[in-house]
Design a protein around this motif. Structure first.
Motif, PDB file in Angstrom:
ATOM      1  N   GLU A 218       1.174   3.721   3.047  1.00 14.80           N
ATOM      2  CA  GLU A 218       0.071   4.599   3.428  1.00 14.80           C
ATOM      3  C   GLU A 218      -0.765   3.890   4.491  1.00 14.80           C
ATOM      4  N   ALA A 219      -0.677   4.398   5.713  1.00 13.22           N
ATOM      5  CA  ALA A 219      -1.306   3.750   6.865  1.00 13.22           C
ATOM      6  C   ALA A 219      -2.815   3.619   6.700  1.00 13.22           C
ATOM      7  N   ASP A 220      -3.466   4.627   6.128  1.00 14.29           N
ATOM      8  CA  ASP A 220      -4.921   4.553   5.924  1.00 14.29           C
ATOM      9  C   ASP A 220      -5.304   3.345   5.074  1.00 14.29           C
ATOM     10  N   ARG A 221      -4.643   3.226   3.944  1.00 13.88           N
ATOM     11  CA  ARG A 221      -4.956   2.122   3.029  1.00 13.88           C
ATOM     12  C   ARG A 221      -4.604   0.778   3.640  1.00 13.88           C
TER      13      ARG A 221
ATOM     14  N   GLN B  48       0.826  -1.208   0.000  1.00 15.39           N
ATOM     15  CA  GLN B  48       0.000   0.000   0.000  1.00 15.39           C
ATOM     16  C   GLN B  48       0.865   1.264   0.000  1.00 15.39           C
TER      17      GLN B  48
ATOM     18  N   SER C 266     -11.591  -0.424  10.474  1.00 14.47           N
ATOM     19  CA  SER C 266     -10.281   0.151  10.164  1.00 14.47           C
ATOM     20  C   SER C 266      -9.917   1.280  11.128  1.00 14.47           C
ATOM     21  N   GLU C 267     -10.924   1.986  11.636  1.00 15.49           N
ATOM     22  CA  GLU C 267     -10.651   3.092  12.569  1.00 15.49           C
ATOM     23  C   GLU C 267     -10.007   2.579  13.852  1.00 15.49           C
TER      24      GLU C 267
ATOM     25  N   ARG D  27      -6.225   1.683  12.867  1.00 17.20           N
ATOM     26  CA  ARG D  27      -5.345   2.746  12.366  1.00 17.20           C
ATOM     27  C   ARG D  27      -4.267   3.171  13.363  1.00 17.20           C
TER      28      ARG D  27
ATOM     29  N   ASP E 270      -0.281   3.047  12.483  1.00 16.65           N
ATOM     30  CA  ASP E 270       0.560   4.244  12.624  1.00 16.65           C
ATOM     31  C   ASP E 270       1.764   3.963  13.522  1.00 16.65           C
TER      32      ASP E 270
ATOM     33  N   ALA F  47      -4.490   0.005   6.814  1.00 17.83           N
ATOM     34  CA  ALA F  47      -5.457  -0.291   7.877  1.00 17.83           C
ATOM     35  C   ALA F  47      -6.758  -0.813   7.283  1.00 17.83           C
ATOM     36  N   GLU F  48      -7.178  -0.251   6.157  1.00 16.80           N
ATOM     37  CA  GLU F  48      -8.408  -0.723   5.513  1.00 16.80           C
ATOM     38  C   GLU F  48      -8.266  -2.169   5.042  1.00 16.80           C
TER      39      GLU F  48
END
Length: 52
Positions: free
Chosen positions: A11-14, A8, A27-28, A31, A35, A16-17
């Motif tokens: 990218e931590a957001d992606r 990914q 995912s929240e 996250r 991180d 995590a998803e």
């Protein structure tokens, strides 16, 4: 987690998803953990923060 982050583009957001979907969690909630891992990898010099 390393492989998912790498795939990914760190990218931590992606990441995590993707992980949350695989593990069946929100995912929240994942996250902050992702991180923390990215930060740890940066502190250890395994990855560098991109400054584009």
């Amino acid at each position: 987690m390393w492989i998912i982050l790498q795939r990914q583009d760190w990218e931590a957001d992606r990441a995590a998803e993707v992980l949350a979907e695989q593990w069946g969690i929100a995912s929240e909630s994942l996250r902050p953990e992702v991180d923390a891992w990215v930060s740890h990898f940066q502190d250890e010099g395994l990855v560098r923060r991109c400054t584009a």
